[in-house]
Write an enzyme that holds these catalytic residues in place. Structure first.
Site, PDB file in Angstrom:
ATOM      1  N   GLU A   1       0.811  -1.215   0.000  1.00 10.86           N
ATOM      2  CA  GLU A   1       0.000   0.000   0.000  1.00 10.86           C
ATOM      3  C   GLU A   1       0.850   1.274   0.000  1.00 10.86           C
ATOM      4  O   GLU A   1       0.446   2.298  -0.541  1.00 10.86           O
ATOM      5  CB  GLU A   1      -0.917  -0.025   1.231  1.00 10.86           C
ATOM      6  CG  GLU A   1      -2.257   0.617   1.018  1.00 10.86           C
ATOM      7  CD  GLU A   1      -3.262   0.218   2.088  1.00 10.86           C
ATOM      8  OE1 GLU A   1      -3.124   0.680   3.230  1.00 10.86           O
ATOM      9  OE2 GLU A   1      -4.204  -0.541   1.778  1.00 10.86           O
TER      10      GLU A   1
ATOM     11  N   LYS B   1     -14.220  -0.006  -4.085  1.00 10.07           N
ATOM     12  CA  LYS B   1     -15.299   0.324  -3.148  1.00 10.07           C
ATOM     13  C   LYS B   1     -16.454   1.002  -3.885  1.00 10.07           C
ATOM     14  O   LYS B   1     -17.623   0.742  -3.601  1.00 10.07           O
ATOM     15  CB  LYS B   1     -14.784   1.232  -2.023  1.00 10.07           C
ATOM     16  CG  LYS B   1     -13.835   0.537  -1.057  1.00 10.07           C
ATOM     17  CD  LYS B   1     -13.471   1.461   0.107  1.00 10.07           C
ATOM     18  CE  LYS B   1     -12.422   0.834   1.001  1.00 10.07           C
ATOM     19  NZ  LYS B   1     -11.926   1.759   2.030  1.00 10.07           N
TER      20      LYS B   1
ATOM     21  N   HIS C   1       9.901 -26.883   0.821  1.00 10.61           N
ATOM     22  CA  HIS C   1       9.233 -28.033   0.214  1.00 10.61           C
ATOM     23  C   HIS C   1       8.054 -27.565  -0.628  1.00 10.61           C
ATOM     24  O   HIS C   1       7.144 -28.332  -0.902  1.00 10.61           O
ATOM     25  CB  HIS C   1       8.756 -28.995   1.304  1.00 10.61           C
ATOM     26  CG  HIS C   1       9.859 -29.496   2.168  1.00 10.61           C
ATOM     27  ND1 HIS C   1      10.418 -30.737   2.012  1.00 10.61           N
ATOM     28  CD2 HIS C   1      10.542 -28.908   3.180  1.00 10.61           C
ATOM     29  CE1 HIS C   1      11.381 -30.896   2.906  1.00 10.61           C
ATOM     30  NE2 HIS C   1      11.487 -29.808   3.628  1.00 10.61           N
TER      31      HIS C   1
END
Lengths: 424, 424
Positions: B282, B415, B303
């Site tokens: 951000e 938003k 792994h």
């Protein structure tokens, strides 16, 4: 499962089809592997969901070990030996363990050598009252994995002899040193087919045994995988999700995109993302090639790396993964803090879907490439579909990139260095 | 904390110093911010660890609400409102909750709108017997965050009135709509200084209140941050870890490296990595610039994505983070499965350190760039140091990249789209 890509992947269907067609000879080979229905091929993991004998062995053993008192399944394995199990368990149970303290059995995963975790699990194991409260499952193809053996040794030393003798199961390649030691000691063994590598083994006893012990429906998991296996053998390439997804990832990679973000709009799917990190990282990351897989959680990460995804460098191809929800909790109609509009009386599933669609619309506005997978639901069947889809996608993608999808030669490098240090 | 980089970062100290010196005017500005010791600047979060008044307000409220019966702290916030709290809590307690079922209080984090999680927490909340068993803390700078408000509304509707009236705390900017609503209803409020953005707020009441409720030592956390704050104001640039780390990340980024992997050799530090993802993502991801932060866990991910890191494209600059362990569990001397050499009678901490050093040696052999941070221990003090180090690193790095480190304009985009969909 609904898989969509047209337009949003920022490639023409023509371009995708052209690349997909390169894969037709390999598709023919995979069809042969499926027809043979054995474990003779590097790709034989695609036959696992059809292996009734293997599933029955798991079921018989579970029947013997399943008790009403069962509290903990201790799953000892690392990488391909536990990531698939964790993907399924966490999605349906594990993510909620903190808010369901009385739901049992719970699975405890022991993978790395964390001193803090092992000391606490030793304390927990010492409190086990009856052997029926626990099952220990150690998983390793060879038995030569440092973390798995050392975790196992400490767990075995912390529980009573009865538990070691009656509540302990080994999953390994038949004839491995681990297998041989275990059978000598009359420890029940479940077989991993030798050709099936760890990251392709979730539908073998590696995943099936602990998942069924934990009350998950392995028949549904396998049924989902079976139907997807056949879908991913389709010669109509644009209707074959594994081929299409592989082609899209490949084409973007050739244009310099080196990150594949997997954006899950249910936080409980995070462990599926971690399973996929191994699948992609280990299958493709060689010869200087490879794509870095990342895992993002909607809406959590919109408040974290969302800014980077929308406003940062265009170095990502995104796979959005969502699923409708069966849960019906709604936001109260008379809010104490009426600070957000349009949410009263709405189900959480509806809000989350709107956020996912809002993100997709933003990717569209910014012309960022993405594909969308919408699962039918959050069930074993849907997870079987998703896992099988991704395993076959990776086989096709490895072929396009021109790498050996099934080896992992560089993993030995740090092990050699570590052994040098430990032997000092 | 020990921070090393020479040679392993694949840059000369000369090169680092040259870039670091660009930052001297900004360092002077940060020194001014520190000297003023107020909240007038975008960088004022560096004064949080010195804010005794704020810490005392937290302590007084905790004293009132702390009870022996306390079982759950429900922390409702998303992004910067909960990631720092989760980083500290998970490292010292949360990661172990599954193997410490009887350790209380536990923290439950509610961030996104997950229908499955909320339905289960509602069931859990309905079983609360006494108000003293719970504390609810809702954190939002504005109160306009959809996820936080909707989660809060459901939680408030699920608990009794007594709990809402006596066991509920709001953390917000003074004078925000959320703050005003809460004070009207006599809900105790803790203040976030307006200039302190979410991702820089862990050392404000955002983190301090829930952490102290959960028995974490906030004085140590703040003390660690204070000593690191002063270290990161040092004008001897090569002795200033924040400046050096920023310069190294910047220089590699100018050479086309677009991923910063944070490789933690304690799995319980994973949430610190997730906090850092927001901090880096951000702060920097704008104007087409930015570096993608990834989180890896040693040895688990060796792994998994280890093969990719060693054998794949050279597109990463890695930060290795380790810590010695105080735990003393050892591998038994007489192994049931003697399949791995050099581990008998060894402490897990020793094995993990050997793995970390084995990985570093492999990075050296392959000439892959990395830096190393070794914490003194796994304590609040060390976490305070690490968090403060990284927050100041990001301020310097944002300056070098030429972005506004403190805004996040693109987060609004989805938003707006989401609200369109919800309002239909």
């Amino acid at each position: 499962m609904k898989f969509t890509f047209t337009d949003t992947c920022r490639l023409s269907n023509n371009e995708i089809e052209k690349t997909a067609k390169i894969l037709l000879p390999y598709l023919k080979h995979l069809q042969l592997v499926a027809d043979k229905n054995n474990y003779d091929f590097a790709e034989s993991s695609i036959n696992l969901p059809f292996d009734e004998k293997s599933a029955n062995e798991v079921k018989n053993l579970v029947k013997k070990l399943k008790t009403k008192k069962l509290q903990y399944i201790v799953d000892i394995g690392i990488g391909g030996s536990n990531l698939g199990t964790k993907a399924v368990y966490d999605t349906l149970f594990g993510y909620f363990d903190i808010v369901q303290p009385d739901r049992y059995p719970k699975m405890i995963f022991l993978d790395t050598n964390d001193p803090e975790f092992i000391s606490r699990i030793v304390a927990l194991l010492k409190r086990i009252k009856s052997p029926e409260e626990i099952v220990i499952n150690a998983i390793s193809k060879s038995g030569g994995t440092t973390e798995t053996i050392t975790n196992l040794e400490i767990v075995l030393a912390s529980v009573g002899k009865t538990i070691v003798n009656t509540r302990f199961v080994v999953t390994s390649d038949k004839g491995s040193k681990f297998w041989n030691f275990a059978t000598e000691k009359n420890v029940p063994c479940l077989e991993i087919p030798t050709t099936v590598g760890g990251r392709y083994s979730v539908l073998s006893p590696v995943g099936l045994f602990p998942l069924m012990m934990a009350d998950l429906n392995i028949d549904s998991l396998l049924a989902g995988a079976r139907s997807m296996r056949n879908k991913c053998l389709s010669k109509s390439v644009l209707a074959n999700p594994a081929i299409v997804s592989a082609a899209i990832l490949f084409l973007h990679n050739t244009k310099g995109i080196n990150i594949n973000d997997n954006f899950f709009f249910h936080p409980e799917l995070e462990s599926v993302g971690k399973w996929y990190r191994q699948l992609m990282g280990e299958s493709l990351g060689k010869d200087g090639k490879g794509i870095t897989p990342t895992v993002s959680i909607g809406s959590t990460d919109l408040h974290s790396v969302g800014q980077l995804y929308f406003g940062g460098p265009k170095d990502k191809i995104t796979t959005i993964i969502g699923a409708p929800s069966a849960e019906t909790v709604v936001v109260p109609g008379n809010m104490t803090f009426p600070l957000v509009a349009h949410v009263e009386n709405k189900k959480f599933g509806v809000i989350m879907d709107a956020i996912r669609q809002g993100v997709a619309a933003t990717y569209d506005n910014l012309k960022l490439p993405y594909m969308t997978i919408i699962l039918d639901d959050l069930s074993e069947k849907s997870l079987g579909e998703l896992l099988q889809f991704k395993m076959m996608e990776m086989m096709f993608l490895g072929k396009l990139l021109g790498v050996n999808t099934f080896n992992q030669p560089h993993v030995e490098l740090y092990k050699i260095e570590t052994k040098k240090i430990l032997s000092r």
